[in-house]
Design a protein around this motif. Structure first.
Motif, short mmCIF file in Angstrom:
data_model
loop_
_atom_site.label_atom_id
_atom_site.label_comp_id
_atom_site.label_asym_id
_atom_site.label_seq_id
_atom_site.Cartn_x
_atom_site.Cartn_y
_atom_site.Cartn_z
N GLN A 20 0.77 -1.28 0.15
CA GLN A 20 -0.29 -0.24 -0.31
C GLN A 20 1.46 1.59 -0.59
N VAL A 21 1.74 1.39 1.25
CA VAL A 21 2.97 2.35 0.48
C VAL A 21 4.38 1.72 -0.59
N THR A 22 4.56 2.17 -1.56
CA THR A 22 6.15 1.85 -1.51
C THR A 22 7.00 3.29 -1.93
N SER A 23 8.17 3.06 -1.95
CA SER A 23 9.04 4.13 -2.06
C SER A 23 10.67 3.89 -2.65
N ARG A 24 11.69 4.60 -3.33
CA ARG A 24 12.77 4.38 -4.07
C ARG A 24 13.38 5.16 -3.16
N THR A 25 14.99 4.57 -3.03
CA THR A 25 15.70 5.72 -1.96
C THR A 25 16.20 6.80 -2.94
N MET A 39 1.94 6.71 -1.63
CA MET A 39 0.64 5.73 -0.46
C MET A 39 -0.80 5.82 -1.29
N LEU A 40 -1.12 4.18 -1.08
CA LEU A 40 -2.68 4.45 -1.36
C LEU A 40 -3.15 4.78 0.11
N PRO A 41 -4.76 4.83 -0.20
CA PRO A 41 -5.62 5.09 0.42
C PRO A 41 -5.68 4.35 1.11
N GLY A 42 -5.35 4.56 3.24
CA GLY A 42 -5.33 3.78 4.13
C GLY A 42 -4.78 4.32 5.07
N SER A 58 1.42 15.43 -3.93
CA SER A 58 0.21 15.48 -4.91
C SER A 58 -1.02 14.41 -3.69
N GLY A 59 -2.05 14.27 -3.92
CA GLY A 59 -2.76 13.42 -2.77
C GLY A 59 -3.27 14.42 -1.39
N ASP A 60 -3.89 13.68 -0.64
CA ASP A 60 -4.24 13.95 0.49
C ASP A 60 -4.18 13.72 1.48
N LEU A 61 -3.97 13.87 2.93
CA LEU A 61 -4.30 12.78 4.35
C LEU A 61 -3.88 13.90 5.11
N THR A 62 -4.21 12.85 6.25
CA THR A 62 -4.20 13.78 7.64
C THR A 62 -3.12 13.05 8.50
N VAL A 63 -2.93 14.12 8.97
CA VAL A 63 -1.03 13.74 9.54
C VAL A 63 -1.20 13.54 11.58
N LEU A 64 -1.15 13.06 11.84
CA LEU A 64 -1.27 13.23 13.46
C LEU A 64 0.85 12.94 13.98
N LEU A 65 0.83 13.86 14.52
CA LEU A 65 2.67 14.37 14.50
C LEU A 65 2.01 14.47 16.23
N PRO A 66 3.74 13.62 17.04
CA PRO A 66 3.88 13.78 18.33
C PRO A 66 3.12 14.64 19.43
N GLY A 67 2.33 14.96 19.89
CA GLY A 67 2.03 16.15 20.73
C GLY A 67 1.15 16.72 19.63
N LYS A 68 0.16 16.03 18.90
CA LYS A 68 -0.27 17.48 17.42
C LYS A 68 -1.60 16.98 17.77
N LYS A 90 -3.24 9.28 8.11
CA LYS A 90 -4.99 8.68 7.18
C LYS A 90 -5.30 9.43 5.91
N VAL A 91 -4.58 8.57 5.09
CA VAL A 91 -4.22 8.83 3.57
C VAL A 91 -6.13 8.62 2.93
N SER A 92 -5.81 9.30 2.19
CA SER A 92 -7.64 9.60 1.45
C SER A 92 -8.09 8.95 0.05
#
Length: 103
Positions: A20-25, A39-42, A58-68, A90-92
């Motif tokens: 569902q999540v892939t990358s290249r270094t 990142m695919l939705p999830g 590109s895309g949309d998500l919500t993020v929960l960072l430490p203490g936020k 949470k990737v939409s």
């Protein structure tokens, strides 16, 4: 920056969450590295070693960072994650990203 010059790319993909999540270094001559991925939705949780800058291309998500609180992030925006921390997303919709590992 839309293109990186004089870099090396690690051939093997980084694959998470059953693909569902892939990358290249991408490795730079000065020793720094980035990952480019999709990142695919999830819902996902990651842990960091180094401090990270996540640029959402590109895309949309919500993020929960430490203490936020949960915060929306869309294409063209970015956020930083502290070193040695966990964060959730949470990737939409399919999301293209560039992660820079900061020292």
């Amino acid at each position: 920056m839309s293109q990186f010059e004089n870099v090396s790319v690690v051939r093997e993909a980084n694959i998470y969450f059953d693909g569902q999540v892939t990358s290249r270094t991408v490795l730079f001559p000065d020793g720094t590295k980035k990952t480019l991925g999709i990142m695919l939705p999830g819902e996902y949780e990651f842990s960091t070693g180094d401090k990270e800058l996540m640029e959402i291309l590109s895309g949309d998500l919500t993020v929960l960072l430490p203490g936020k609180d949960w915060a929306p992030v869309k294409g063209g925006e970015s956020f930083e994650v502290p070193a040695n921390a966990s964060f959730r997303m949470k990737v939409s919709r399919p999301t293209d990203y560039c992660c820079s590992y900061l020292k």
